[in-house]
Design a protein around this motif. Structure first.
Motif, PDB file in Angstrom:
ATOM      1  N   LEU A  18       0.827  -1.211   0.000  1.00  0.00           N
ATOM      2  CA  LEU A  18       0.000   0.000   0.000  1.00  0.00           C
ATOM      3  C   LEU A  18       0.861   1.260   0.000  1.00  0.00           C
ATOM      4  CD1 LEU A  18      -2.862  -0.958   2.484  1.00  0.00           C
ATOM      5  CD2 LEU A  18      -2.994  -0.770  -0.012  1.00  0.00           C
ATOM      6  N   LEU A  19       1.947   1.237   0.767  1.00  0.00           N
ATOM      7  CA  LEU A  19       2.860   2.386   0.768  1.00  0.00           C
ATOM      8  C   LEU A  19       3.475   2.583  -0.611  1.00  0.00           C
ATOM      9  CD1 LEU A  19       4.308   4.603   2.339  1.00  0.00           C
ATOM     10  CD2 LEU A  19       6.030   2.920   3.006  1.00  0.00           C
ATOM     11  N   GLY A  20       3.867   1.485  -1.254  1.00  0.00           N
ATOM     12  CA  GLY A  20       4.418   1.597  -2.601  1.00  0.00           C
ATOM     13  C   GLY A  20       3.394   2.073  -3.601  1.00  0.00           C
ATOM     14  N   PHE A 126       0.355  -6.853  -7.190  1.00  0.00           N
ATOM     15  CA  PHE A 126       1.299  -5.894  -6.609  1.00  0.00           C
ATOM     16  C   PHE A 126       2.688  -6.054  -7.220  1.00  0.00           C
ATOM     17  CE2 PHE A 126      -1.483  -5.528  -2.674  1.00  0.00           C
ATOM     18  CZ  PHE A 126      -1.805  -4.209  -2.914  1.00  0.00           C
ATOM     19  N   GLY A 127       3.117  -7.286  -7.440  1.00  0.00           N
ATOM     20  CA  GLY A 127       4.415  -7.488  -8.070  1.00  0.00           C
ATOM     21  C   GLY A 127       4.480  -6.920  -9.478  1.00  0.00           C
ATOM     22  N   ALA A 128       3.408  -7.138 -10.252  1.00  0.00           N
ATOM     23  CA  ALA A 128       3.360  -6.563 -11.598  1.00  0.00           C
ATOM     24  C   ALA A 128       3.343  -5.039 -11.554  1.00  0.00           C
ATOM     25  CB  ALA A 128       2.126  -7.086 -12.335  1.00  0.00           C
ATOM     26  N   ALA A 129       2.649  -4.475 -10.568  1.00  0.00           N
ATOM     27  CA  ALA A 129       2.643  -3.017 -10.418  1.00  0.00           C
ATOM     28  C   ALA A 129       4.041  -2.495 -10.106  1.00  0.00           C
ATOM     29  CB  ALA A 129       1.664  -2.620  -9.316  1.00  0.00           C
ATOM     30  N   GLY A 130       4.795  -3.243  -9.290  1.00  0.00           N
ATOM     31  CA  GLY A 130       6.162  -2.820  -9.003  1.00  0.00           C
ATOM     32  C   GLY A 130       7.046  -2.808 -10.238  1.00  0.00           C
ATOM     33  N   ALA A 174      10.113  -0.774  -5.541  1.00  0.00           N
ATOM     34  CA  ALA A 174      10.695  -1.776  -4.646  1.00  0.00           C
ATOM     35  C   ALA A 174       9.691  -2.192  -3.568  1.00  0.00           C
ATOM     36  CB  ALA A 174      11.964  -1.220  -3.999  1.00  0.00           C
ATOM     37  N   PHE A 175       8.964  -1.235  -3.005  1.00  0.00           N
ATOM     38  CA  PHE A 175       7.967  -1.564  -1.980  1.00  0.00           C
ATOM     39  C   PHE A 175       6.860  -2.432  -2.559  1.00  0.00           C
ATOM     40  CE2 PHE A 175       8.974   2.478   0.648  1.00  0.00           C
ATOM     41  CZ  PHE A 175      10.078   1.845   1.171  1.00  0.00           C
ATOM     42  N   LEU A 176       6.399  -2.115  -3.755  1.00  0.00           N
ATOM     43  CA  LEU A 176       5.353  -2.916  -4.381  1.00  0.00           C
ATOM     44  C   LEU A 176       5.828  -4.337  -4.642  1.00  0.00           C
ATOM     45  CD1 LEU A 176       3.888  -0.335  -6.920  1.00  0.00           C
ATOM     46  CD2 LEU A 176       2.607  -1.459  -5.091  1.00  0.00           C
ATOM     47  N   ALA A 177       7.037  -4.472  -5.164  1.00  0.00           N
ATOM     48  CA  ALA A 177       7.555  -5.807  -5.477  1.00  0.00           C
ATOM     49  C   ALA A 177       7.756  -6.641  -4.214  1.00  0.00           C
ATOM     50  CB  ALA A 177       8.864  -5.689  -6.260  1.00  0.00           C
ATOM     51  N   GLY A 179       6.368  -6.161  -1.203  1.00  0.00           N
ATOM     52  CA  GLY A 179       5.077  -6.431  -0.589  1.00  0.00           C
ATOM     53  C   GLY A 179       4.305  -7.528  -1.297  1.00  0.00           C
ATOM     54  N   GLY A 180       4.302  -7.492  -2.619  1.00  0.00           N
ATOM     55  CA  GLY A 180       3.634  -8.549  -3.360  1.00  0.00           C
ATOM     56  C   GLY A 180       4.283  -9.907  -3.159  1.00  0.00           C
ATOM     57  N   LEU A 181       5.615  -9.933  -3.062  1.00  0.00           N
ATOM     58  CA  LEU A 181       6.310 -11.202  -2.826  1.00  0.00           C
ATOM     59  C   LEU A 181       5.973 -11.772  -1.448  1.00  0.00           C
ATOM     60  CD1 LEU A 181       8.394 -13.253  -3.848  1.00  0.00           C
ATOM     61  CD2 LEU A 181      10.172 -11.817  -2.849  1.00  0.00           C
ATOM     62  N   LEU A 182       5.897 -10.923  -0.438  1.00  0.00           N
ATOM     63  CA  LEU A 182       5.535 -11.392   0.896  1.00  0.00           C
ATOM     64  C   LEU A 182       4.117 -11.963   0.924  1.00  0.00           C
ATOM     65  CD1 LEU A 182       7.033  -8.654   3.266  1.00  0.00           C
ATOM     66  CD2 LEU A 182       7.743 -11.033   3.061  1.00  0.00           C
TER      67      LEU A 182
END
Length: 224
Positions: A18-20, A126-130, A174-177, A179-182
């Motif tokens: 969300l921060l990303g 989220f990963g794709a958004a990153g 980086a935050f999006l990637a 966060g999506g990975l987690l």
């Protein structure tokens, strides 16, 4: 203990994502992708974004003007507009998908398989958004470096430099990637833990021919 770890991973991943996503939205619209300081007039600072160019004067006055034509923009700015808007949409989709899959979301508690799928889909979004955030920001930064060190341009010509939005975009991607990975890893871990454990294979039981009751093979020789 494991459930607590998954819940923390989900909460941390969702917070980072969300921060990303918010940072990516800010990066998309602020005119701070490039900065230009004029040596002839140091009282003015030019800034450029995907949508407009602004002049910041020393007195604090800011004058902004939108880009004239989309087709007249450089290729990196045209494609960056599309990719950043796509990133914002993917971030919103990831939020809508991942939220019902979190551990503390009550409406779907009776459907754990659906929660895992939603969480996994949200993490993938989220990963794709990153990736769609890092790609345009890095492309614009790369072209800025090439133009800055271009020997064919006279030294007296002002050069564009990195703006604050460039660094914000890198952090957002980086935050999006991460966060999506987690979120995706926590969904896979929850699925692996929820699988039924296969029972130990027992030898087939035999029946006591005299009483008709099941008897373990290793004790069959005790029966007369």
């Amino acid at each position: 203990m494991a459930t607590s770890w998954w819940a923390r991973a989900q909460a941390g991943g969702m917070l980072l994502a969300l921060l990303g996503w918010v940072s990516s939205c800010v990066t998309t619209f602020v005119p701070l992708w490039k900065n230009l300081n004029l040596e002839l007039n140091e009282l003015e600072v030019w800034t450029m974004g995907l949508w407009q160019v602004c002049i910041i004067q020393e007195e604090g006055a800011v004058e902004c003007r939108a880009h004239g034509s989309f087709l007249a923009l450089p290729p990196e700015l045209r494609i960056s507009r599309l990719l950043m808007c796509l990133s914002n949409g993917l971030g919103l989709l990831g939020s809508l998908l991942a939220a019902p899959g979190l551990e503390g979301w009550r409406p779907c508690e009776d459907r754990p398989r659906l929660k895992r799928r939603l969480l996994l889909a949200g993490g993938a979004a989220f990963g794709a958004a990153g990736m769609t955030t890092l790609a345009p920001v890095s492309w614009v930064a790369y072209n800025t470096v090439l133009d800055f060190w271009d020997d064919s341009v006279p030294d007296i010509v002002p050069r564009w430099e990195f703006g604050e939005a460039t660094f914000l975009g890198w952090f957002a991607g980086a935050f999006l990637a991460v966060g999506g990975l987690l979120l995706a890893c926590s969904a896979c871990s929850t699925r692996a833990a929820g699988l039924p454990t296969p029972a130990c294979h027992q030898p087939p039981a035999t029946r006591n021919p005299a009483r008709g009751q099941p008897l373990h093979p290793k004790n069959a020789d005790l029966v007369i």
